[in-house]
Write an enzyme that holds these catalytic residues in place. Structure first.
Site, PDB file in Angstrom:
ATOM      1  N   ASN A  33       0.833  -1.208   0.000  1.00  0.00           N
ATOM      2  CA  ASN A  33       0.000   0.000   0.000  1.00  0.00           C
ATOM      3  C   ASN A  33       0.868   1.259   0.000  1.00  0.00           C
ATOM      4  O   ASN A  33       0.418   2.324   0.420  1.00  0.00           O
ATOM      5  CB  ASN A  33      -0.911  -0.002   1.226  1.00  0.00           C
ATOM      6  CG  ASN A  33      -1.821  -1.213   1.251  1.00  0.00           C
ATOM      7  OD1 ASN A  33      -2.596  -1.414   0.330  1.00  0.00           O
ATOM      8  ND2 ASN A  33      -1.702  -2.039   2.278  1.00  0.00           N
ATOM      9  N   HIS A 119     -13.682  -2.047   6.940  1.00  0.00           N
ATOM     10  CA  HIS A 119     -12.508  -2.791   7.420  1.00  0.00           C
ATOM     11  C   HIS A 119     -12.757  -3.479   8.758  1.00  0.00           C
ATOM     12  O   HIS A 119     -13.553  -3.010   9.588  1.00  0.00           O
ATOM     13  CB  HIS A 119     -11.345  -1.800   7.569  1.00  0.00           C
ATOM     14  CG  HIS A 119     -10.025  -2.437   7.818  1.00  0.00           C
ATOM     15  ND1 HIS A 119      -9.449  -2.482   9.061  1.00  0.00           N
ATOM     16  CD2 HIS A 119      -9.168  -3.065   6.975  1.00  0.00           C
ATOM     17  CE1 HIS A 119      -8.270  -3.091   8.969  1.00  0.00           C
ATOM     18  NE2 HIS A 119      -8.077  -3.457   7.717  1.00  0.00           N
ATOM     19  N   GLU A 161     -15.888   3.576   4.213  1.00  0.00           N
ATOM     20  CA  GLU A 161     -14.516   3.846   3.760  1.00  0.00           C
ATOM     21  C   GLU A 161     -14.622   4.751   2.536  1.00  0.00           C
ATOM     22  O   GLU A 161     -15.536   4.574   1.722  1.00  0.00           O
ATOM     23  CB  GLU A 161     -13.798   2.549   3.350  1.00  0.00           C
ATOM     24  CG  GLU A 161     -13.434   1.657   4.516  1.00  0.00           C
ATOM     25  CD  GLU A 161     -12.722   0.376   4.068  1.00  0.00           C
ATOM     26  OE1 GLU A 161     -11.922   0.413   3.116  1.00  0.00           O
ATOM     27  OE2 GLU A 161     -12.987  -0.669   4.690  1.00  0.00           O
ATOM     28  N   SER A 165     -10.961  -0.853   0.658  1.00  0.00           N
ATOM     29  CA  SER A 165      -9.615  -1.419   0.626  1.00  0.00           C
ATOM     30  C   SER A 165      -9.495  -2.626  -0.281  1.00  0.00           C
ATOM     31  O   SER A 165      -8.463  -2.825  -0.905  1.00  0.00           O
ATOM     32  CB  SER A 165      -9.177  -1.782   2.039  1.00  0.00           C
ATOM     33  OG  SER A 165     -10.107  -2.645   2.641  1.00  0.00           O
ATOM     34  N   ASP A 190     -13.392   6.295   6.883  1.00  0.00           N
ATOM     35  CA  ASP A 190     -12.025   5.769   6.954  1.00  0.00           C
ATOM     36  C   ASP A 190     -11.343   6.088   5.625  1.00  0.00           C
ATOM     37  O   ASP A 190     -11.699   5.545   4.577  1.00  0.00           O
ATOM     38  CB  ASP A 190     -12.081   4.254   7.207  1.00  0.00           C
ATOM     39  CG  ASP A 190     -10.686   3.641   7.337  1.00  0.00           C
ATOM     40  OD1 ASP A 190      -9.711   4.264   6.885  1.00  0.00           O
ATOM     41  OD2 ASP A 190     -10.591   2.520   7.871  1.00  0.00           O
ATOM     42  N   HIS A 193      -7.352   4.463   2.350  1.00  0.00           N
ATOM     43  CA  HIS A 193      -6.932   4.316   0.947  1.00  0.00           C
ATOM     44  C   HIS A 193      -7.266   5.555   0.124  1.00  0.00           C
ATOM     45  O   HIS A 193      -7.152   5.524  -1.102  1.00  0.00           O
ATOM     46  CB  HIS A 193      -7.584   3.059   0.345  1.00  0.00           C
ATOM     47  CG  HIS A 193      -7.207   1.834   1.115  1.00  0.00           C
ATOM     48  ND1 HIS A 193      -6.062   1.116   0.846  1.00  0.00           N
ATOM     49  CD2 HIS A 193      -7.784   1.254   2.191  1.00  0.00           C
ATOM     50  CE1 HIS A 193      -5.966   0.118   1.719  1.00  0.00           C
ATOM     51  NE2 HIS A 193      -7.004   0.182   2.546  1.00  0.00           N
ATOM     52  N   LYS A 224       0.172   3.687   4.813  1.00  0.00           N
ATOM     53  CA  LYS A 224      -0.036   3.348   3.397  1.00  0.00           C
ATOM     54  C   LYS A 224       0.586   4.465   2.549  1.00  0.00           C
ATOM     55  O   LYS A 224       1.800   4.497   2.419  1.00  0.00           O
ATOM     56  CB  LYS A 224      -1.516   3.099   3.140  1.00  0.00           C
ATOM     57  CG  LYS A 224      -2.047   1.944   4.039  1.00  0.00           C
ATOM     58  CD  LYS A 224      -3.425   1.521   3.691  1.00  0.00           C
ATOM     59  CE  LYS A 224      -4.047   0.616   4.749  1.00  0.00           C
ATOM     60  NZ  LYS A 224      -3.376  -0.670   4.944  1.00  0.00           N
TER      61      LYS A 224
HETATM   62  C1  LIG Z   1      -9.515   0.532   5.415  1.00  0.00           C
HETATM   63  C2  LIG Z   1      -8.449   0.296   6.428  1.00  0.00           C
HETATM   64  N1  LIG Z   1      -8.577   0.827   7.648  1.00  0.00           N
HETATM   65  C3  LIG Z   1      -7.657   0.632   8.610  1.00  0.00           C
HETATM   66  C4  LIG Z   1      -6.532  -0.122   8.361  1.00  0.00           C
HETATM   67  C5  LIG Z   1      -5.564  -0.345   9.473  1.00  0.00           C
HETATM   68  O1  LIG Z   1      -4.463   0.517   9.334  1.00  0.00           O
HETATM   69  P1  LIG Z   1      -3.068   0.152   9.998  1.00  0.00           P
HETATM   70  O2  LIG Z   1      -2.426  -0.840   9.102  1.00  0.00           O
HETATM   71  O3  LIG Z   1      -2.334   1.464  10.052  1.00  0.00           O
HETATM   72  O4  LIG Z   1      -3.329  -0.415  11.343  1.00  0.00           O
HETATM   73  C6  LIG Z   1      -6.358  -0.699   7.092  1.00  0.00           C
HETATM   74  C7  LIG Z   1      -5.204  -1.519   6.733  1.00  0.00           C
HETATM   75  O5  LIG Z   1      -4.404  -2.033   7.337  1.00  0.00           O
HETATM   76  C8  LIG Z   1      -7.331  -0.487   6.102  1.00  0.00           C
HETATM   77  O6  LIG Z   1      -7.215  -1.031   4.890  1.00  0.00           O
END
Ligand SMILES: Cc1ncc(COP(=O)(O)O)c(C=O)c1O
Length: 394
Positions: A33, A119, A161, A165, A190, A193, A224
């Site tokens: 990512n 997520h 989101e 993702s 969220d 991405h 990411k």
């Molecule tokens: C949509 C989404 N939210 C939250 C996260 C969590 O983020 P982190 O990897 O920084 O814990 C991710 C991926 O890991 C994600 O794809």
């Protein structure tokens, strides 16, 4: 316990669900990512090294004890400049940011309405919050309206989101925000991405003109497009104050390492100063989609449904042997029968890498890309077979 662990491992092996943690080096990377290529940028490395020299390798304590450093303050300032939000609060990961804000806003008096594809961290937060919850089908605005209209709780939060993702499609943020305004609810987006990719890097919420709106809050990951580690919640000063005092993953967690905070702060500064980076990732995503024969998604993620978990695993292994790393999404990251290859574009993919990778993917998936699972669409609209998603590993 050992016998049980062995039996679980056997079941996973039979179903093509074994995951591994081996390093993948020397491959064209369509799996990570690191959308803007910033994880290897010397400016982030220099910012991290300077923070280590100044503050040490660890934060030493929770932010509410003595873990806050100048690197955290500067990171939060840069995130506000980038996203146009009033305040931001850094967490030790995107996962803990989501868990923290959802549990801090939740409880029996708050109805949580979420897209079925959000997520795992958001879903876990909703479960932990003990809120009544409604999962609406993916991209189902009418479902969100119905849930808001029928609510009996004094408060409601709609959780989406900005760019999904696994599927790579974009949420209808303007419509969702209008519904939240109409029904006096909070829209929690969220942007894991979206930031660095959408809206010239400033995120989809900013692009939709919703930055700073009182009824919209954002979560982000620093791991990411921002090439570092950590997460953040962005929104009003009132929300930040509430989180500092009630978000358990903020209070009972050692602060983000100063080096990670400094690197992410530098990344946020670069993304704002160099909008060409976000443009390039989208151009490369379009080129990748064109050459692989997949439908163009909203951001950096191309999602190719390939059917069974075994087929996904064998296609990903074949691509690895051809020198290309791709994401392989199987249950529980996706529902049974709609396992996927997930390809991510990066701003720093070279033409040669792009051609090599796209050629290998087009050859490997052939009809899987052209003949996506019936009804499956990437950009907008419903996606077949994805009514519920047990979690994600993106
Ligand atoms: C949509 C989404 N939210 C939250 C996260 C969590 O983020 P982190 O990897 O920084 O814990 C991710 C991926 O890991 C994600 O794809």
């Amino acid at each position: 316990m050992d016998a049980w662990l062995r039996s679980r491992a056997d079941v996973r092996a039979q179903r093509g669900l074994v995951r591994g943690t081996e390093p993948q080096t020397g491959l064209v990377d369509l799996a990570s990512n690191d959308y803007l290529g910033l994880a290897g940028d010397p400016r982030l490395a220099a910012a991290a090294a300077e923070a280590v020299a100044r503050y040490g390798t660890g934060a030493r304590a929770s932010r509410v004890v003595c873990g806050t450093t100048g690197a955290h303050q500067e990171l939060e300032r840069q995130l506000c400049l980038l996203t146009g939000q009033e305040t931001s609060l850094a967490f030790s990961s995107g996962y803990t940011a989501n868990l923290g804000v959802v549990t801090a806003l939740g409880g029996p008096g708050t109805l949580m309405i979420h897209d079925a594809h959000v997520h795992a961290s958001l879903r876990d937060g909703i479960r932990l919050s003990r809120s009544p919850a409604v999962a609406v089908a993916h991209q189902d605005i009418a479902g969100i309206r119905a849930a808001l209209a029928g609510r009996t709780q004094p408060r409601a939060v709609v959780v989406l989101e900005s760019i999904y993702s696994v599927l790579g499609d974009a949420a209808p943020l303007a419509e969702a925000a209008a519904l939240c305004a109409e029904f006096d609810a909070l829209l929690l987006v969220d942007e894991a991405h979206g930031i660095g990719v959408a809206g010239a890097g400033r995120g989809a919420v900013h692009a939709a003109g919703l930055a700073g709106a009182a009824h919209v809050a954002v979560t982000a990951t620093l791991s990411k497009a921002l090439g570092s580690q950590g997460g953040a919640v962005l929104g009003s000063a009132l929300l930040r104050e509430h989180l500092v005092n009630t978000a358990r993953t903020f209070i009972f967690d050692t602060a983000l390492a100063p080096a990670a905070a400094a690197a992410a702060g530098e990344a946020a500064r670069i993304v704002l100063a160099e909008p060409g980076l976000a443009r390039r990732v989208l151009e490369n995503a379009a080129a990748l989609a064109r050459r692989c024969g997949t439908q163009l998604a909203a951001g950096a993620v191309q999602s190719i449904p390939v059917g069974s978990a075994e087929r996904a695993a064998s296609l990903a292994a074949g691509l690895r042997a051809a020198g290309v790393a791709v994401g392989c999404f199987r249950p529980p990251s996706v529902p049974d029968g709609v396992s996927r290859l997930r390809l991510t574009a990066r701003a720093n993919l070279t033409k040669a890498e792009l051609e090599q990778a796209a050629g290998a993917v087009a050859l490997a998936v052939g009809d899987a890309a052209g003949n996506a699972v019936a009804g499956d669409r990437v950009a907008g609209g419903p996606v077949a077979g994805t009514a519920d998603r047990a979690g994600a590993m993106a």
